[in-house]
Write a protein that holds these residues in place. Structure first.
Motif, PDB file in Angstrom:
ATOM      1  N   UNK A   1       0.826  -1.198   0.000  1.00 39.62           N
ATOM      2  CA  UNK A   1       0.000   0.000   0.000  1.00 39.62           C
ATOM      3  C   UNK A   1       0.867   1.257   0.000  1.00 39.62           C
ATOM      4  N   UNK A   2       0.240   2.396  -0.194  1.00 34.06           N
ATOM      5  CA  UNK A   2       0.955   3.666  -0.201  1.00 34.06           C
ATOM      6  C   UNK A   2       0.533   4.540   0.963  1.00 34.06           C
ATOM      7  N   UNK A   3       1.021   5.780   1.011  1.00 30.86           N
ATOM      8  CA  UNK A   3       0.708   6.677   2.133  1.00 30.86           C
ATOM      9  C   UNK A   3      -0.758   7.126   2.177  1.00 30.86           C
ATOM     10  N   UNK A   4      -1.507   6.866   1.105  1.00 27.05           N
ATOM     11  CA  UNK A   4      -2.937   7.199   1.114  1.00 27.05           C
ATOM     12  C   UNK A   4      -3.772   6.185   1.874  1.00 27.05           C
ATOM     13  N   UNK A   5      -3.276   4.961   1.995  1.00 27.03           N
ATOM     14  CA  UNK A   5      -4.015   3.907   2.707  1.00 27.03           C
ATOM     15  C   UNK A   5      -3.020   2.982   3.420  1.00 27.03           C
ATOM     16  N   UNK A   6      -2.322   3.505   4.430  1.00 28.74           N
ATOM     17  CA  UNK A   6      -1.303   2.710   5.118  1.00 28.74           C
ATOM     18  C   UNK A   6      -1.896   1.536   5.888  1.00 28.74           C
ATOM     19  N   UNK A   7      -1.033   0.569   6.176  1.00 32.08           N
ATOM     20  CA  UNK A   7      -1.442  -0.641   6.893  1.00 32.08           C
ATOM     21  C   UNK A   7      -0.470  -0.873   8.047  1.00 32.08           C
ATOM     22  N   UNK A   8      -1.006  -1.243   9.187  1.00 27.37           N
ATOM     23  CA  UNK A   8      -0.216  -1.658  10.343  1.00 27.37           C
ATOM     24  C   UNK A   8      -0.582  -3.099  10.657  1.00 27.37           C
ATOM     25  N   UNK A   9       0.411  -3.970  10.660  1.00 25.44           N
ATOM     26  CA  UNK A   9       0.174  -5.391  10.936  1.00 25.44           C
ATOM     27  C   UNK A   9       0.634  -5.679  12.354  1.00 25.44           C
ATOM     28  N   UNK A  10      -0.308  -6.129  13.177  1.00 31.65           N
ATOM     29  CA  UNK A  10      -0.031  -6.438  14.568  1.00 31.65           C
ATOM     30  C   UNK A  10       0.213  -7.947  14.699  1.00 31.65           C
ATOM     31  N   UNK A  11       1.377  -8.308  15.231  1.00 34.48           N
ATOM     32  CA  UNK A  11       1.749  -9.717  15.404  1.00 34.48           C
ATOM     33  C   UNK A  11       1.485 -10.153  16.838  1.00 34.48           C
ATOM     34  N   UNK A  12       1.195 -11.440  17.048  1.00 31.91           N
ATOM     35  CA  UNK A  12       0.909 -11.932  18.407  1.00 31.91           C
ATOM     36  C   UNK A  12       2.078 -11.768  19.382  1.00 31.91           C
ATOM     37  N   UNK A  13       3.312 -11.697  18.879  1.00 33.72           N
ATOM     38  CA  UNK A  13       4.465 -11.569  19.772  1.00 33.72           C
ATOM     39  C   UNK A  13       4.739 -10.124  20.196  1.00 33.72           C
ATOM     40  N   UNK A  14       3.874  -9.184  19.831  1.00 29.90           N
ATOM     41  CA  UNK A  14       4.009  -7.809  20.276  1.00 29.90           C
ATOM     42  C   UNK A  14       4.694  -6.878  19.296  1.00 29.90           C
ATOM     43  N   UNK A  15       4.976  -7.356  18.092  1.00 31.39           N
ATOM     44  CA  UNK A  15       5.554  -6.476  17.078  1.00 31.39           C
ATOM     45  C   UNK A  15       4.438  -5.808  16.285  1.00 31.39           C
TER      46      UNK A  15
END
Length: 186
Positions: free
Chosen positions: A124-138
């Motif tokens: 994706x680009x800066x118009x629709x960013x994504x944050x992926x949350x991992x179970x280990x806290x990252x």
């Protein structure tokens, strides 16, 4: 309004909202089957609170701003990955300075949205960013550049014997039906 309870305070509130308090003083009841009602209510209360934090509407939760506590490492391949404190249960809002809006937070690292971020041509680009949350806290933030700073990171914290919520969440307690509501975890 933000409410903060200790375990004992929330158990008293839970008893009242579930109809177990105030108890009548004109009758005495003795149970001999060994059931500890407070333990049953605490288990129900804990399950409800964990599900509220995991699945509840953002308006019923109280988020803490952690942007000032997190130092961004150098980005690698268009991504920056930060380690969240162990008390973080859920990320509500995250935004880097180079993004035009807050990120969509993805909690399943195996989802199609999360997997698309691994390749530069499908990312994706800066118009629709994504944050992926991992179970280990990252928390992996896409896209990222060396010039980005962390503007916002609002997280819901889960701490032992501390129950923090908006007062509107209390309305969800009184009309619980354990088959269809926030009573038990799935």
């Amino acid at each position: 309004m933000k409410l903060k309870f200790t375990r004992g305070e929330f158990l008293a509130q839970w008893r009242m909202m579930r109809g177990f308090a105030p108890l009548r003083n004109d009758a005495a009841v003795t149970r001999t089957d060994g059931i500890d009602l407070d333990s049953l209510l605490e288990a129900e209360m804990d399950a409800w609170y964990r599900r509220l934090i995991r699945d509840g509407d953002g308006d019923t939760l109280v988020a803490e701003e952690l942007a000032g506590d997190i130092i961004l490492p150098e980005p690698s391949e268009g991504c920056v990955t930060v380690s969240l404190p162990p008390e973080v249960s859920r990320v509500l809002t995250v935004r880097l300075s180079g993004w035009r809006c807050p990120a969509t937070v993805v909690t399943d690292p195996e989802s199609a949205t999360a997997l698309r971020q691994l390749h530069p041509y499908t990312r994706t680009g800066p118009d629709s960013p994504v944050a992926v949350s991992y179970p280990d806290g990252r928390l992996a933030l896409y896209p990222a550049t060396a010039f980005d700073t962390l503007d916002t990171l609002q997280c819901v914290m889960l701490r032992d014997d501390e129950f923090v919520m908006d007062s509107s969440a209390l309305n969800l307690i009184g009309n619980l039906s354990c088959e269809k509501s926030l009573c038990y975890e799935k």
